[in-house]
Design a protein around this motif. Structure first.
Motif, PDB file in Angstrom:
ATOM      1  N   PRO A  89       0.735  -1.165   0.140  1.00 19.92           N
ATOM      2  CA  PRO A  89       0.017   0.038  -0.015  1.00 19.92           C
ATOM      3  C   PRO A  89       0.815   1.462   0.050  1.00 19.92           C
ATOM      4  O   PRO A  89       2.085   1.191   0.336  1.00 19.92           O
ATOM      5  CB  PRO A  89      -0.933  -0.132   1.234  1.00 19.92           C
ATOM      6  CG  PRO A  89       0.064  -0.918   2.274  1.00 19.92           C
ATOM      7  CD  PRO A  89       0.566  -1.933   1.233  1.00 19.92           C
ATOM      8  N   TRP A  90       0.085   2.242  -0.409  1.00 17.31           N
ATOM      9  CA  TRP A  90       0.896   3.695  -0.334  1.00 17.31           C
ATOM     10  C   TRP A  90       1.732   3.838   0.904  1.00 17.31           C
ATOM     11  O   TRP A  90       1.228   3.537   2.088  1.00 17.31           O
ATOM     12  CB  TRP A  90      -0.144   4.665  -0.653  1.00 17.31           C
ATOM     13  CG  TRP A  90       0.689   6.086  -1.019  1.00 17.31           C
ATOM     14  CD1 TRP A  90       0.939   7.087  -0.266  1.00 17.31           C
ATOM     15  CD2 TRP A  90       1.409   6.235  -2.423  1.00 17.31           C
ATOM     16  NE1 TRP A  90       1.763   8.202  -0.989  1.00 17.31           N
ATOM     17  CE2 TRP A  90       1.825   7.700  -2.403  1.00 17.31           C
ATOM     18  CE3 TRP A  90       1.358   5.572  -3.596  1.00 17.31           C
ATOM     19  CZ2 TRP A  90       2.500   8.182  -3.509  1.00 17.31           C
ATOM     20  CZ3 TRP A  90       2.373   6.045  -4.430  1.00 17.31           C
ATOM     21  CH2 TRP A  90       2.825   7.219  -4.519  1.00 17.31           C
ATOM     22  N   THR A  93       0.326   3.899   4.747  1.00 17.18           N
ATOM     23  CA  THR A  93      -0.848   3.503   5.016  1.00 17.18           C
ATOM     24  C   THR A  93      -1.010   2.263   6.091  1.00 17.18           C
ATOM     25  O   THR A  93      -1.927   2.314   7.119  1.00 17.18           O
ATOM     26  CB  THR A  93      -1.535   2.828   3.660  1.00 17.18           C
ATOM     27  OG1 THR A  93      -1.371   3.707   2.572  1.00 17.18           O
ATOM     28  CG2 THR A  93      -2.819   2.109   3.856  1.00 17.18           C
ATOM     29  N   THR A  96      -0.825   4.167   9.448  1.00 21.41           N
ATOM     30  CA  THR A  96      -2.279   4.860  10.053  1.00 21.41           C
ATOM     31  C   THR A  96      -3.189   3.506  10.436  1.00 21.41           C
ATOM     32  O   THR A  96      -3.859   3.806  11.341  1.00 21.41           O
ATOM     33  CB  THR A  96      -2.651   5.508   8.685  1.00 21.41           C
ATOM     34  OG1 THR A  96      -1.626   6.511   8.365  1.00 21.41           O
ATOM     35  CG2 THR A  96      -3.800   6.202   9.020  1.00 21.41           C
ATOM     36  N   LYS A  97      -3.152   2.573   9.565  1.00 19.32           N
ATOM     37  CA  LYS A  97      -4.078   1.313  10.035  1.00 19.32           C
ATOM     38  C   LYS A  97      -3.810   1.051  11.457  1.00 19.32           C
ATOM     39  O   LYS A  97      -4.760   0.750  12.238  1.00 19.32           O
ATOM     40  CB  LYS A  97      -4.085   0.258   8.898  1.00 19.32           C
ATOM     41  CG  LYS A  97      -4.863   0.464   7.642  1.00 19.32           C
ATOM     42  CD  LYS A  97      -4.560  -0.519   6.734  1.00 19.32           C
ATOM     43  CE  LYS A  97      -5.508  -0.680   5.698  1.00 19.32           C
ATOM     44  NZ  LYS A  97      -5.424  -1.907   4.784  1.00 19.32           N
ATOM     45  N   LYS A 249      -7.597  10.302   7.121  1.00 16.93           N
ATOM     46  CA  LYS A 249      -6.104  10.206   6.522  1.00 16.93           C
ATOM     47  C   LYS A 249      -6.082   8.922   5.910  1.00 16.93           C
ATOM     48  O   LYS A 249      -5.554   8.743   4.663  1.00 16.93           O
ATOM     49  CB  LYS A 249      -4.945  10.349   7.498  1.00 16.93           C
ATOM     50  CG  LYS A 249      -5.285  11.662   8.354  1.00 16.93           C
ATOM     51  CD  LYS A 249      -3.945  11.901   9.248  1.00 16.93           C
ATOM     52  CE  LYS A 249      -3.951  12.993  10.112  1.00 16.93           C
ATOM     53  NZ  LYS A 249      -2.900  13.113  11.160  1.00 16.93           N
ATOM     54  N   LEU A 250      -6.661   7.667   6.414  1.00 17.74           N
ATOM     55  CA  LEU A 250      -6.651   6.537   5.691  1.00 17.74           C
ATOM     56  C   LEU A 250      -7.368   6.334   4.594  1.00 17.74           C
ATOM     57  O   LEU A 250      -7.019   5.559   3.445  1.00 17.74           O
ATOM     58  CB  LEU A 250      -7.254   5.504   6.856  1.00 17.74           C
ATOM     59  CG  LEU A 250      -6.887   3.973   6.385  1.00 17.74           C
ATOM     60  CD1 LEU A 250      -5.409   3.555   6.274  1.00 17.74           C
ATOM     61  CD2 LEU A 250      -7.510   3.140   7.430  1.00 17.74           C
ATOM     62  N   LYS A 253      -5.234   7.793   2.069  1.00 20.79           N
ATOM     63  CA  LYS A 253      -4.199   7.082   1.445  1.00 20.79           C
ATOM     64  C   LYS A 253      -4.925   5.698   0.466  1.00 20.79           C
ATOM     65  O   LYS A 253      -4.107   5.057  -0.232  1.00 20.79           O
ATOM     66  CB  LYS A 253      -3.537   6.526   2.796  1.00 20.79           C
ATOM     67  CG  LYS A 253      -2.573   7.487   3.349  1.00 20.79           C
ATOM     68  CD  LYS A 253      -1.772   6.824   4.540  1.00 20.79           C
ATOM     69  CE  LYS A 253      -0.913   8.142   5.197  1.00 20.79           C
ATOM     70  NZ  LYS A 253      -0.071   8.723   4.176  1.00 20.79           N
ATOM     71  N   ASN A 254      -5.985   5.183   0.967  1.00 16.66           N
ATOM     72  CA  ASN A 254      -6.374   4.172   0.296  1.00 16.66           C
ATOM     73  C   ASN A 254      -6.699   4.626  -1.151  1.00 16.66           C
ATOM     74  O   ASN A 254      -6.902   3.642  -2.104  1.00 16.66           O
ATOM     75  CB  ASN A 254      -7.785   3.648   1.029  1.00 16.66           C
ATOM     76  CG  ASN A 254      -7.504   2.853   2.400  1.00 16.66           C
ATOM     77  OD1 ASN A 254      -6.200   2.369   2.471  1.00 16.66           O
ATOM     78  ND2 ASN A 254      -8.441   2.863   3.176  1.00 16.66           N
ATOM     79  N   GLN A 258      -1.432   1.397  -5.305  1.00 19.01           N
ATOM     80  CA  GLN A 258      -0.488   0.126  -4.687  1.00 19.01           C
ATOM     81  C   GLN A 258       0.278  -0.176  -5.618  1.00 19.01           C
ATOM     82  O   GLN A 258       0.310  -0.210  -6.784  1.00 19.01           O
ATOM     83  CB  GLN A 258      -1.582  -0.910  -4.245  1.00 19.01           C
ATOM     84  CG  GLN A 258      -2.552  -0.625  -3.001  1.00 19.01           C
ATOM     85  CD  GLN A 258      -3.023  -1.848  -2.555  1.00 19.01           C
ATOM     86  OE1 GLN A 258      -2.606  -2.769  -1.986  1.00 19.01           O
ATOM     87  NE2 GLN A 258      -4.477  -1.725  -2.203  1.00 19.01           N
ATOM     88  N   TYR A 299     -13.962   6.386  -2.382  1.00 20.25           N
ATOM     89  CA  TYR A 299     -12.864   6.956  -1.409  1.00 20.25           C
ATOM     90  C   TYR A 299     -13.398   8.275  -0.787  1.00 20.25           C
ATOM     91  O   TYR A 299     -13.133   8.554   0.268  1.00 20.25           O
ATOM     92  CB  TYR A 299     -11.472   6.996  -2.246  1.00 20.25           C
ATOM     93  CG  TYR A 299     -11.009   5.852  -2.952  1.00 20.25           C
ATOM     94  CD1 TYR A 299     -10.527   4.599  -1.995  1.00 20.25           C
ATOM     95  CD2 TYR A 299     -10.715   5.625  -4.097  1.00 20.25           C
ATOM     96  CE1 TYR A 299     -10.197   3.381  -2.345  1.00 20.25           C
ATOM     97  CE2 TYR A 299     -10.485   4.418  -4.769  1.00 20.25           C
ATOM     98  CZ  TYR A 299      -9.888   3.430  -3.869  1.00 20.25           C
ATOM     99  OH  TYR A 299      -9.434   2.320  -4.484  1.00 20.25           O
TER     100      TYR A 299
END
Length: 409
Positions: A89-90, A93, A96-97, A249-250, A253-254, A258, A299
């Motif tokens: 993932p970016w 990410t 943050t998760k 924020k997540l 990023k999602n 990727q 998103y």
């Protein structure tokens, strides 16, 4: 007399069975045994296990392909292909998760703390009325002894020709009432202990012995009950707001690509029609890939959802803070009222005792106004009972404030 013997025997059995427990000791037993509280802590532990899950990469993809019709190449026909790909993932990410999962685990911990505070209040709400019942029993026992003394004096006065049979009958009526009250109070003690055992996570008939008296109410000034900021409900909502902001924020990023890194391995058969260098050599090929998040609607919706949840939690926090603050002032005033009542009852008890002593002495000499003696004795009994009830009401209000301010030690 049989009624009196049974009542006193039942009370004696209740008082000598069990083990001595203070309120703090009951808190400890409940914290260890209560299944509801244990379930809340297990939910917190389960939430902790989500942190490594959130911080982990997705499993790599392994694919296999077999060429039914081999693809001819210069080195020979391609027979089979194996591909291994890992997507990343970016940047940031996964971190943050992990932060979101950590905050949500802290939410579960705050819910556990709130459940513990609620449990402590429930114990207090049973414990103090139990102390009240036990002290009322002591008052009734003392009343029975006084009535026996009155009966003895009334009998002596009647035999000397100063009193009347009516005086003896009045004492007998009051004696019967006191015995009935004592029997009812004994049954209330049994019921309260059964309920207390249920909260403690034990069998209803598990023994409990309580030697403590109702603590004397304290002046409000030394108490540091000045804030509801420590209440776990508010802390939980602060954490939910924080988690919602992290989810915003997540969501961003999602919505970013990727990146994938992989390797392909292709088996190649040998050529029989031509001799060449590296004939039939297998192929090893590194690969790079990238996802294309073209469908932006989901998103944007996820980001908007997180923003709305943050606003929802903020409004809920303000509402709960207002309610807690209102309850805090309500119970603080209740404590002040009960302190004033206790002071008033103390003065009335002192005056009633002085008056009763004078009336009692006058009756012993003249045999007159025995009804007034009994009336004042009952009034004194009621003052003592009301003082006990006011003390318990004070401590129940204090227990509510302890919950509101998360003061559990």
């Amino acid at each position: 007399m049989k009624f009196t013997f049974l009542s006193l025997s039942f009370c004696l059995i209740l008082s000598i069975s069990g083990f001595s427990q203070t309120l703090e000791g009951l808190f400890t037993v409940a914290a260890e045994n209560n299944p509801g509280l244990r379930g809340k802590y297990k939910a917190f532990e389960a939430a902790l296990e989500k942190i490594p899950q959130a911080q982990s990469l997705n499993d790599p993809n392994l694919s296999f392909g077999y060429f039914i019709s081999p693809v001819e190449t210069r080195l020979g026909p391609q027979r089979m292909r194996l591909s291994l790909t890992q997507m990343f993932p970016w940047f940031g990410t996964l971190r943050t998760k992990g932060e979101v999962a950590t905050v949500l685990a802290e939410v579960k911990y705050q819910e556990f703390l709130d459940a513990k505070n609620v449990l402590y209040y429930e114990i207090s709400a049973v414990y103090y009325p139990l102390l009240e019942t036990m002290e009322l029993m002591e008052i009734e026992k003392e009343n029975l002894q006084i009535l026996e003394t009155y009966k003895s004096i009334a009998t002596s006065t009647f035999e000397n020709g100063k009193g009347s049979m009516t005086d003896l009958l009045r004492v007998d009526i009051m004696n019967t009432n006191a015995q009935t009250s004592l029997d009812v109070l004994c049954k209330k003690v049994y019921a309260a202990k059964a309920r207390l055992n249920a909260i403690l996570g034990r069998e209803p008939d598990s023994p409990i012995e309580i030697d403590e008296k109702i603590p004397l109410p304290k002046d409000l000034h030394p108490l540091y009950y000045n804030s509801i900021r420590n209440n776990p409900l508010l802390e939980s909502l602060d954490l939910k707001i924080q988690a919602a902001e992290l989810n915003q924020k997540l969501a961003v990023k999602n919505g970013l690509p990727q990146l994938g890194v992989g390797i392909d391995y292709v088996t190649v058969g040998e050529r029989n029609d031509l001799l060449i260098e590296e004939n039939g050599k297998n192929v090893l090929m590194p690969t790079l890939s990238m996802s294309l998040p073209l469908f932006r609607k989901k998103y944007r919706a996820a980001e908007k959802e997180a923003s709305l949840l943050s606003e929802s939690y903020q409004a809920e926090k303000q509402d709960i803070a207002n309610r807690l603050q209102g309850s805090f002032h309500r119970y603080k005033v209740e404590m002040e009222i009960q302190l004033e009542l206790i002071d008033s009852f103390d003065r009335q008890i002192k005056t009633s005792k002085q008056t009763l002593d004078l009336l009692y002495s006058a009756y012993a000499n003249s045999g007159q106004k025995f009804e007034e003696v009994l009336r004042l004795q009952q009034q004194l009994l009621e003052y003592n009972k009301m003082k006990v009830k006011a003390s318990v009401a004070y401590h129940l209000a204090e227990a509510q404030i302890n919950y509101l301010t998360a003061k559990s030690d």
